[in-house]
Design a protein around this motif. Structure first.
Motif, mmCIF file in Angstrom:
data_model
loop_
_atom_site.group_PDB
_atom_site.id
_atom_site.type_symbol
_atom_site.label_atom_id
_atom_site.label_comp_id
_atom_site.label_asym_id
_atom_site.label_seq_id
_atom_site.Cartn_x
_atom_site.Cartn_y
_atom_site.Cartn_z
ATOM 1 N N ILE A 1 15.978 -21.843 53.744
ATOM 2 C CA ILE A 1 14.559 -22.604 53.673
ATOM 3 C C ILE A 1 13.657 -21.897 52.739
ATOM 4 C CG2 ILE A 1 12.621 -23.661 55.076
ATOM 5 C CD1 ILE A 1 14.415 -24.099 57.269
ATOM 6 N N ALA A 2 13.253 -20.765 53.129
ATOM 7 C CA ALA A 2 12.269 -19.905 52.258
ATOM 8 C C ALA A 2 12.490 -20.031 50.585
ATOM 9 C CB ALA A 2 12.021 -18.650 52.895
ATOM 10 N N ILE A 3 13.721 -19.825 50.423
ATOM 11 C CA ILE A 3 14.035 -19.727 49.071
ATOM 12 C C ILE A 3 14.063 -21.000 48.231
ATOM 13 C CG2 ILE A 3 15.919 -19.212 47.211
ATOM 14 C CD1 ILE A 3 16.845 -16.965 48.980
ATOM 15 N N SER A 4 14.525 -21.967 48.862
ATOM 16 C CA SER A 4 14.491 -23.449 48.565
ATOM 17 C C SER A 4 13.258 -23.740 48.405
ATOM 18 C CB SER A 4 15.297 -24.227 49.494
ATOM 19 O OG SER A 4 16.623 -23.974 49.520
ATOM 20 N N ARG A 5 12.191 -23.447 49.169
ATOM 21 C CA ARG A 5 10.726 -23.998 49.119
ATOM 22 C C ARG A 5 9.954 -23.338 47.865
ATOM 23 N NH1 ARG A 5 8.632 -24.305 55.565
ATOM 24 N NH2 ARG A 5 9.844 -26.511 55.711
ATOM 25 N N LEU A 6 10.337 -21.964 47.860
ATOM 26 C CA LEU A 6 9.634 -21.525 46.801
ATOM 27 C C LEU A 6 10.153 -21.788 45.275
ATOM 28 C CD1 LEU A 6 9.697 -17.358 47.620
ATOM 29 C CD2 LEU A 6 7.847 -19.036 46.823
ATOM 30 N N LEU A 7 11.287 -22.271 45.306
ATOM 31 C CA LEU A 7 12.073 -22.629 44.016
ATOM 32 C C LEU A 7 11.652 -24.132 43.795
ATOM 33 C CD1 LEU A 7 15.869 -21.386 44.050
ATOM 34 C CD2 LEU A 7 13.622 -20.326 43.205
ATOM 35 N N SER A 8 11.554 -24.976 44.972
ATOM 36 C CA SER A 8 11.193 -26.189 44.494
ATOM 37 C C SER A 8 9.622 -26.458 44.307
ATOM 38 C CB SER A 8 11.601 -27.015 45.579
ATOM 39 O OG SER A 8 11.172 -26.748 46.974
ATOM 40 N N ASP A 9 8.899 -25.685 45.287
ATOM 41 C CA ASP A 9 7.360 -25.878 45.070
ATOM 42 C C ASP A 9 7.026 -25.314 44.006
ATOM 43 O OD1 ASP A 9 7.774 -27.245 47.560
ATOM 44 O OD2 ASP A 9 6.895 -25.582 48.723
ATOM 45 N N HIS A 10 7.457 -24.132 43.312
ATOM 46 C CA HIS A 10 6.637 -23.208 42.197
ATOM 47 C C HIS A 10 7.393 -23.194 41.066
ATOM 48 C CE1 HIS A 10 3.577 -22.142 45.183
ATOM 49 N NE2 HIS A 10 4.689 -21.931 46.126
ATOM 50 N N HIS A 11 8.740 -23.608 41.184
ATOM 51 C CA HIS A 11 9.622 -23.319 39.819
ATOM 52 C C HIS A 11 9.576 -22.178 39.069
ATOM 53 C CE1 HIS A 11 9.114 -28.238 39.392
ATOM 54 N NE2 HIS A 11 9.358 -27.793 40.718
ATOM 55 N N PRO A 12 9.630 -21.150 39.718
ATOM 56 C CA PRO A 12 9.619 -19.552 39.146
ATOM 57 C C PRO A 12 10.634 -19.282 38.478
ATOM 58 C CG PRO A 12 10.512 -19.341 41.405
ATOM 59 C CD PRO A 12 10.170 -20.837 41.271
ATOM 60 N N GLN A 13 10.310 -18.424 37.373
ATOM 61 C CA GLN A 13 11.329 -18.181 36.395
ATOM 62 C C GLN A 13 11.858 -16.768 36.695
ATOM 63 O OE1 GLN A 13 8.083 -18.908 33.686
ATOM 64 N NE2 GLN A 13 9.708 -19.259 31.821
ATOM 65 N N ARG A 14 11.358 -16.181 37.963
ATOM 66 C CA ARG A 14 12.147 -15.038 38.512
ATOM 67 C C ARG A 14 11.641 -15.112 40.145
ATOM 68 N NH1 ARG A 14 14.350 -10.642 36.805
ATOM 69 N NH2 ARG A 14 13.879 -11.133 34.677
ATOM 70 N N LEU A 15 12.466 -14.598 40.842
ATOM 71 C CA LEU A 15 12.452 -14.318 42.173
ATOM 72 C C LEU A 15 12.564 -12.876 42.857
ATOM 73 C CD1 LEU A 15 12.036 -15.470 45.298
ATOM 74 C CD2 LEU A 15 14.382 -15.945 45.158
ATOM 75 N N ILE A 16 11.596 -12.381 43.485
ATOM 76 C CA ILE A 16 11.721 -11.000 44.202
ATOM 77 C C ILE A 16 11.874 -11.189 45.373
ATOM 78 C CG2 ILE A 16 10.774 -8.924 44.207
ATOM 79 C CD1 ILE A 16 9.467 -9.130 41.623
ATOM 80 N N ILE A 17 12.764 -10.460 46.136
ATOM 81 C CA ILE A 17 12.720 -10.643 47.623
ATOM 82 C C ILE A 17 12.664 -9.386 48.331
ATOM 83 C CG2 ILE A 17 14.244 -11.409 49.491
ATOM 84 C CD1 ILE A 17 15.702 -13.243 47.824
ATOM 85 N N GLU A 18 11.785 -8.884 49.291
ATOM 86 C CA GLU A 18 11.560 -7.855 49.861
ATOM 87 C C GLU A 18 11.836 -8.095 51.333
ATOM 88 O OE1 GLU A 18 8.072 -4.652 51.566
ATOM 89 O OE2 GLU A 18 7.480 -6.650 50.546
ATOM 90 N N PRO A 19 13.252 -7.525 51.854
ATOM 91 C CA PRO A 19 13.477 -7.701 53.255
ATOM 92 C C PRO A 19 12.585 -6.495 53.943
ATOM 93 C CG PRO A 19 15.384 -6.597 51.770
ATOM 94 C CD PRO A 19 14.298 -7.141 50.886
ATOM 95 N N THR A 20 12.763 -6.612 55.198
ATOM 96 C CA THR A 20 11.840 -5.901 56.159
ATOM 97 C C THR A 20 12.590 -4.478 56.077
ATOM 98 O OG1 THR A 20 11.509 -5.214 58.569
ATOM 99 C CG2 THR A 20 13.545 -6.789 58.017
ATOM 100 N N GLY A 21 11.899 -3.418 56.111
ATOM 101 C CA GLY A 21 12.432 -2.087 56.178
ATOM 102 C C GLY A 21 13.043 -1.686 57.073
ATOM 103 N N LEU A 22 13.359 -2.417 58.235
ATOM 104 C CA LEU A 22 13.902 -2.123 59.813
ATOM 105 C C LEU A 22 15.241 -2.595 59.428
ATOM 106 C CD1 LEU A 22 11.323 -2.368 62.417
ATOM 107 C CD2 LEU A 22 12.399 -0.226 61.457
ATOM 108 N N ALA A 23 15.643 -3.465 58.498
ATOM 109 C CA ALA A 23 16.965 -4.224 58.697
ATOM 110 C C ALA A 23 17.698 -3.308 57.892
ATOM 111 C CB ALA A 23 16.792 -5.492 57.799
ATOM 112 N N HIS A 24 19.383 -3.919 58.229
ATOM 113 C CA HIS A 24 20.290 -3.402 57.374
ATOM 114 C C HIS A 24 20.518 -4.420 56.108
ATOM 115 C CE1 HIS A 24 22.250 -0.176 60.056
ATOM 116 N NE2 HIS A 24 21.149 -0.718 60.763
ATOM 117 N N PRO A 25 20.370 -3.898 54.881
ATOM 118 C CA PRO A 25 20.444 -4.915 53.919
ATOM 119 C C PRO A 25 21.694 -5.928 53.684
ATOM 120 C CG PRO A 25 20.605 -2.971 52.805
ATOM 121 C CD PRO A 25 20.269 -2.743 54.356
ATOM 122 N N ARG A 26 22.850 -5.363 54.178
ATOM 123 C CA ARG A 26 24.154 -5.597 53.843
ATOM 124 C C ARG A 26 24.410 -7.398 54.006
ATOM 125 N NH1 ARG A 26 28.994 -1.540 55.007
ATOM 126 N NH2 ARG A 26 27.242 -0.374 53.709
#
Length: 395
Positions: free
Chosen positions: A95-120
């Motif tokens: 939902i978060a990615i889809s809304r960012l792409l559809s609402d703002h039409h970005p040419q680049r996306l940066i994602i910062e996951p929480t520092g407490l998570a395992h990113p795998r």
């Protein structure tokens, strides 16, 4: 004229996407600020921030993108709070990615996951077929603090190691105090976890007491990674993460008795309706995730807290690992960003409300003693007492 279907197809086609990961307090904000400041003036970027807590503060801590030289309309920021987007349920991330792409039409996306998570798990999700045509995954950039690495409790922590294992690029900061032998030991430790990672030893330039940036050569090396494909994401790894239930409670205004009965009623009323941006203020939540205890407060903007006493109160919290907030104080609106090796405050513009979030290390009495005078945290911490203490700081 382009119809809606063809326009959507264009928007979701091969958008470069970069993950910026790192353990809690590693210094990801500085790196992301630097990436945003280096954005070509004619490009639209989007930033998705995942906060482990439920208050939503990191968007305010990213300050450099507000520089007058940068078009604010060319950077869209969305925060996903209240849990990890790296969980087994992919819906919040989609939902978060889809809304960012559809609402703002970005040419680049940066994602910062929480520092407490395992990113795998996040890496696995972004390798799914439905993202492979929409997102063009670039190198996973991971930030590692030399100060943290020097402490055994971090080096041996599974979560700390996980960020290194799943990195294409490792940006090492806060290492000026390390000896040559320490640096060699750090490089050997990294090699044991990830033989393919590219290491950038990032030196910083202190523009002001509260603002640091990367050296020019490091900025160039970092920007080059924005166009380097990720071999980690191509491997489609998986991990299982579980999340215990969360609790939220209402608070009483200052100078009003905060009885156990009233708190119990508030807890009962909110147990199936977790903290939301529309909740009546003031309120507090707390929860346990992995071996960390998280708590956060939101207060009305007209509550003015004693600045010095607030900071003293925060620093007395037991075994704290991270403290952040944007708070209306006797010194004006202050931005607070504390890690065990860095205490930063700066003035900011007026906000809609005050927000505080703390992350404490849970453990037995013999574990996780970060400060000489700190006491260990247990799951039985008396949050009612903490609520009353905070309310006494309101002028």
């Amino acid at each position: 004229m382009m119809n809606a279907a063809s326009k959507k197809s264009t928007v979701f086609q091969n958008i470069p996407c970069t993950l910026v990961t790192g353990f809690l307090g590693a210094g990801k904000t500085t790196v992301i600020n630097q990436l945003l400041a280096s954005k070509p003036i004619d490009e639209r970027w989007a930033l998705l921030i995942n906060e482990f807590g439920r208050i939503g503060i990191d968007g305010s801590l990213l300050v450099n993108f507000q520089d007058e030289a940068i078009d604010k309309n060319s950077i869209a920021i969305r925060e996903v709070s209240g849990g990890c987007i790296c969980c087994t349920s992919q819906l919040p991330l989609q939902i978060a990615i889809s809304r960012l792409l559809s609402d703002h039409h970005p040419q680049r996306l940066i994602i910062e996951p929480t520092g407490l998570a395992h990113p795998r798990e996040l890496i696995h999700q972004l390798s799914a077929p439905h993202w492979q045509t929409a997102l063009q995954m670039q190198a996973v950039i991971t930030v590692l603090s030399g100060v943290q690495w020097q402490q055994d409790k971090y080096r041996s922590h599974d979560g700390f190691q996980a960020h290194v294992k799943d990195a294409d690029v490792l940006v090492i900061n806060r290492y000026a105090h390390l000896s040559d032998s320490d640096k060699q030991a750090l490089q050997a430790w990294i090699a044991e976890l990830n033989t393919q990672v590219h290491v950038i030893w990032a030196s910083t330039v202190q523009a002001t007491p509260d603002n640091a940036s990367l050296a020019t050569t490091d900025i160039t090396a970092l920007n080059n990674q924005l166009a380097t494909p990720s071999h980690i994401i191509a491997q489609q790894r998986t991990v299982n993460i579980s999340h215990p239930p969360k609790r939220s409670v209402g608070l009483r205004p200052p100078n009003t008795a905060l009885s156990p009965t009233s708190l119990s009623s508030a807890t009962q009323a909110n147990k199936d309706n977790l903290v939301s941006p529309d909740a009546e203020l003031p309120y507090r939540y707390h929860e346990t995730q992995q071996d960390m205890i998280l708590a956060g407060w939101r207060l009305p903007a007209h509550y003015v807290l004693h600045a010095d006493e607030l900071q003293e109160w925060l620093l007395r919290l037991p075994s704290w690992q991270r403290i952040k907030g944007v708070v209306h104080t006797s010194d004006g609106w202050l931005q607070i960003n504390f890690t065990p090796d860095s205490l930063t405050t700066s003035t900011v513009a007026s906000q809609l409300d005050s927000r505080l979030e703390v992350i404490l290390q849970a453990g037995d009495e013999s574990d996780h003693m970060d400060l000489e005078d700190a006491s260990p945290v247990t799951s039985a911490i008396d949050w009612e007492v903490r609520d009353r203490e905070l309310m006494t700081l309101v002028i």
